[in-house]
Scaffold this motif. Sequence first.
Motif, PDB file in Angstrom:
ATOM      1  N   ALA A 250       0.302  -1.308   0.256  1.00 52.91           N
ATOM      2  CA  ALA A 250       0.708  -0.144   0.169  1.00 52.91           C
ATOM      3  C   ALA A 250       0.835   1.500   0.039  1.00 52.91           C
ATOM      4  O   ALA A 250       0.172   2.567  -0.151  1.00 52.91           O
ATOM      5  N   ASN A 251       1.861   1.176   0.284  1.00 55.66           N
ATOM      6  CA  ASN A 251       2.905   2.408   0.215  1.00 55.66           C
ATOM      7  C   ASN A 251       3.111   2.445  -1.619  1.00 55.66           C
ATOM      8  O   ASN A 251       3.650   1.801  -2.379  1.00 55.66           O
ATOM      9  N   PRO A 252       3.008   4.100  -1.866  1.00 56.47           N
ATOM     10  CA  PRO A 252       2.922   3.987  -3.768  1.00 56.47           C
ATOM     11  C   PRO A 252       4.756   3.737  -3.572  1.00 56.47           C
ATOM     12  O   PRO A 252       4.500   3.066  -5.070  1.00 56.47           O
ATOM     13  N   THR A 253       5.653   3.270  -3.062  1.00 58.06           N
ATOM     14  CA  THR A 253       6.950   4.033  -4.111  1.00 58.06           C
ATOM     15  C   THR A 253       7.096   2.204  -4.010  1.00 58.06           C
ATOM     16  O   THR A 253       7.999   1.598  -5.148  1.00 58.06           O
TER      17      THR A 253
ATOM     18  N   SER B  47     -12.656   1.124  -3.783  1.00 56.31           N
ATOM     19  CA  SER B  47     -11.007   2.435  -3.929  1.00 56.31           C
ATOM     20  C   SER B  47     -11.971   3.479  -3.289  1.00 56.31           C
ATOM     21  O   SER B  47     -10.997   3.991  -2.321  1.00 56.31           O
ATOM     22  N   SER B  48     -13.359   3.545  -3.420  1.00 61.08           N
ATOM     23  CA  SER B  48     -13.708   5.278  -3.061  1.00 61.08           C
ATOM     24  C   SER B  48     -14.173   4.883  -1.162  1.00 61.08           C
ATOM     25  O   SER B  48     -14.019   5.139  -0.526  1.00 61.08           O
ATOM     26  N   LEU B  49     -14.719   3.608  -0.774  1.00 62.21           N
ATOM     27  CA  LEU B  49     -14.367   3.338   0.551  1.00 62.21           C
ATOM     28  C   LEU B  49     -12.904   3.587   1.044  1.00 62.21           C
ATOM     29  O   LEU B  49     -13.059   3.866   2.419  1.00 62.21           O
ATOM     30  N   GLY B  50     -12.363   3.240   0.754  1.00 56.07           N
ATOM     31  CA  GLY B  50     -10.641   3.135   0.992  1.00 56.07           C
ATOM     32  C   GLY B  50     -10.761   4.594   1.543  1.00 56.07           C
ATOM     33  O   GLY B  50      -9.481   4.746   1.729  1.00 56.07           O
ATOM     34  N   THR B  51     -10.980   4.950  -0.072  1.00 56.46           N
ATOM     35  CA  THR B  51     -10.489   6.959   0.178  1.00 56.46           C
ATOM     36  C   THR B  51     -11.601   7.407   1.757  1.00 56.46           C
ATOM     37  O   THR B  51     -10.895   7.898   1.971  1.00 56.46           O
ATOM     38  N   LEU B  52     -12.587   7.357   1.931  1.00 54.71           N
ATOM     39  CA  LEU B  52     -13.402   8.000   2.888  1.00 54.71           C
ATOM     40  C   LEU B  52     -13.239   7.348   3.697  1.00 54.71           C
ATOM     41  O   LEU B  52     -13.099   8.068   5.503  1.00 54.71           O
ATOM     42  N   VAL B  53     -12.510   5.961   4.288  1.00 54.79           N
ATOM     43  CA  VAL B  53     -12.645   5.426   5.746  1.00 54.79           C
ATOM     44  C   VAL B  53     -11.295   5.290   5.906  1.00 54.79           C
ATOM     45  O   VAL B  53     -10.853   6.024   6.913  1.00 54.79           O
TER      46      VAL B  53
ATOM     47  N   VAL C 207      -5.611   7.321  -6.104  1.00 58.91           N
ATOM     48  CA  VAL C 207      -5.382   7.087  -7.578  1.00 58.91           C
ATOM     49  C   VAL C 207      -5.524   5.585  -7.902  1.00 58.91           C
ATOM     50  O   VAL C 207      -6.470   5.577  -8.895  1.00 58.91           O
ATOM     51  N   ALA C 208      -6.013   4.900  -7.678  1.00 57.14           N
ATOM     52  CA  ALA C 208      -6.702   3.255  -7.681  1.00 57.14           C
ATOM     53  C   ALA C 208      -8.138   3.937  -8.934  1.00 57.14           C
ATOM     54  O   ALA C 208      -9.218   3.772  -9.446  1.00 57.14           O
ATOM     55  N   ALA C 209      -9.186   4.391  -7.992  1.00 61.38           N
ATOM     56  CA  ALA C 209     -10.125   5.632  -8.453  1.00 61.38           C
ATOM     57  C   ALA C 209     -10.070   6.089  -9.603  1.00 61.38           C
ATOM     58  O   ALA C 209     -11.164   5.939 -10.633  1.00 61.38           O
TER      59      ALA C 209
ATOM     60  N   THR D 108      -3.607  -4.550 -16.239  1.00 60.22           N
ATOM     61  CA  THR D 108      -2.686  -4.428 -16.794  1.00 60.22           C
ATOM     62  C   THR D 108      -2.759  -3.088 -17.124  1.00 60.22           C
ATOM     63  O   THR D 108      -1.977  -1.774 -16.464  1.00 60.22           O
ATOM     64  N   LEU D 109      -3.862  -2.475 -17.416  1.00 59.48           N
ATOM     65  CA  LEU D 109      -3.707  -0.809 -17.977  1.00 59.48           C
ATOM     66  C   LEU D 109      -4.163   0.027 -17.083  1.00 59.48           C
ATOM     67  O   LEU D 109      -3.695   0.936 -16.463  1.00 59.48           O
ATOM     68  N   HIS D 110      -4.905  -0.499 -15.913  1.00 54.34           N
ATOM     69  CA  HIS D 110      -4.912  -0.014 -14.265  1.00 54.34           C
ATOM     70  C   HIS D 110      -4.041   0.254 -14.049  1.00 54.34           C
ATOM     71  O   HIS D 110      -3.757   1.078 -12.958  1.00 54.34           O
ATOM     72  N   LEU D 111      -3.535  -0.793 -13.809  1.00 57.07           N
ATOM     73  CA  LEU D 111      -1.509  -0.780 -12.740  1.00 57.07           C
ATOM     74  C   LEU D 111      -0.607   0.377 -13.161  1.00 57.07           C
ATOM     75  O   LEU D 111      -0.458   0.880 -12.946  1.00 57.07           O
ATOM     76  N   LEU D 112      -1.041   0.045 -15.208  1.00 50.77           N
ATOM     77  CA  LEU D 112      -0.548   1.233 -15.770  1.00 50.77           C
ATOM     78  C   LEU D 112      -0.853   2.944 -15.545  1.00 50.77           C
ATOM     79  O   LEU D 112      -0.023   3.588 -15.080  1.00 50.77           O
ATOM     80  N   ALA D 113      -2.211   3.184 -15.144  1.00 52.02           N
ATOM     81  CA  ALA D 113      -2.497   4.533 -14.837  1.00 52.02           C
ATOM     82  C   ALA D 113      -2.533   4.491 -14.059  1.00 52.02           C
ATOM     83  O   ALA D 113      -1.723   5.993 -13.312  1.00 52.02           O
ATOM     84  N   MET D 114      -2.455   3.450 -12.077  1.00 53.95           N
ATOM     85  CA  MET D 114      -2.258   3.949 -11.312  1.00 53.95           C
ATOM     86  C   MET D 114      -0.404   4.618 -11.426  1.00 53.95           C
ATOM     87  O   MET D 114      -0.646   5.550 -10.327  1.00 53.95           O
TER      88      MET D 114
END
Lengths: 249, 222
Positions: free
Chosen positions: A7-10, A74-80, A88-90, A215-221
Amino acid sequence: MALVDFANPTRFVALTARVTPWLIALTIALFAVGLYGTALAPDDYQQGATVKIMFIHVPCAWLSMFVYATMAISSLGTLVWRHPLADVAARAGAPLGAAFTFVCLATGSLWGKPMWGTYWVWDARLTSELVLLIMYLGLIALWQTIEDPLKAARAVAVLTLVGVINLPIIKFSVDWWNTLHQPAAVFRMDGPTIDPSMLWPLLVMALAATCLFLTLHLLAMRNEILRRRVRTLRLMEAARPGVGSERSA
Amino acid sequence: MKPLIALFAREWRLSIRVGGGALMGALFFLIVVTVIPFGVGPDLALLARIGPAILWIGALLSTLLTLDRLFQGDRDDGALDLLLMGDTALELVVFIKCLAHWSATGLPLVIVAPCLALFMNMDPQAILATVLTLLVGTPALTFLGSIGAALTVSLRRGGVLSAILILPLTIPVLIFGVSAASSLLSGPAGFMTPFLILCGLALFSLVVGSVASAQALRLAAE
């Protein structure tokens, strides 16, 4: 290493760099098998060769809802948990979901012209899918309007969760309203009603489309994380004392 | 209870006074309904058939038009921050604000609807059905719309964006409102089912609208 560490962005960026080539290869392989299977699959006795549109249409329709569900989680993750990776995922999901929804609608209407005699009918499922596309576009518009990405993420998360109501409506619209669009044929309590010769290419295509999304989601994130870093660096640069005066001097 | 009554009175007074723009929505409603016959032609039989739908769409657009006033003024003069800091639950505050907003902008739409229905050549039964559905449906539109108003409160020109965000959510209300309102054209039997679903949707949106808007306002204030 626990799952939490990713979950660490780096670490996440490092992980995606390692995983992406394999995912791309897997996606290409699955598409190759799926398209080959589609070409081999027999024509429908009523629909002829147009039935092959289904092998693109159905996976896209599934994914259009799957992507929204991913964004809602992901939105739940954002709010909670206020987790930046959830934002980023959303954000990365919305354009992909819109694209899958669009492809689903476009292939569906291409199929509808020879079969139903019209490109579009105001049928319950078609309408709810169109509403889903509009919601994706609305979410993208909201992302684009609010400058601060953290604030934008929270606003979009609220709206995404409110819009979740649409998902069951799309799924069950064909059961609740007796409309032109055919009811579910694959995921049924009493087993699928399509012939195995058509079912397996369909499932492979669904898997391939899901891999394509991953694939596209990971790249976009990853792009989004890098874009945010660039933004932060620029803001820091602009805030550094003396930078503006040097330029003017 | 007392602060809520005071808040309701304040909101109501603010919206009906000069600069409140409460009647703007009703005026817009009149104009939308007047424009339709120019678009589709003055065929009275056709107008009677599409009348309930036109009134509903007019009410929906008028509601959207006035929504940006819901939180914008309070944010501009700082009252919103006071409400956020107050002891009263923000969900209740939003609920009261929406209720007051509806009674100042939504209720006039319901009241003028019978007059506009005459332009549409509707018969008394259809007018009654349309007014009943609007009475139940316009609060649902206001409460759902409050979500868009709250999400875009910090933006300078949030009006169009708010409409784009909200319209998809209002489609179920529109579907059941119009189908209940037009059902009397075919017979009275079909009225109750869509009408009860519309009532359910309205109650549902009271809750969803208050909770989601309050959450959005909290996040926007951070």
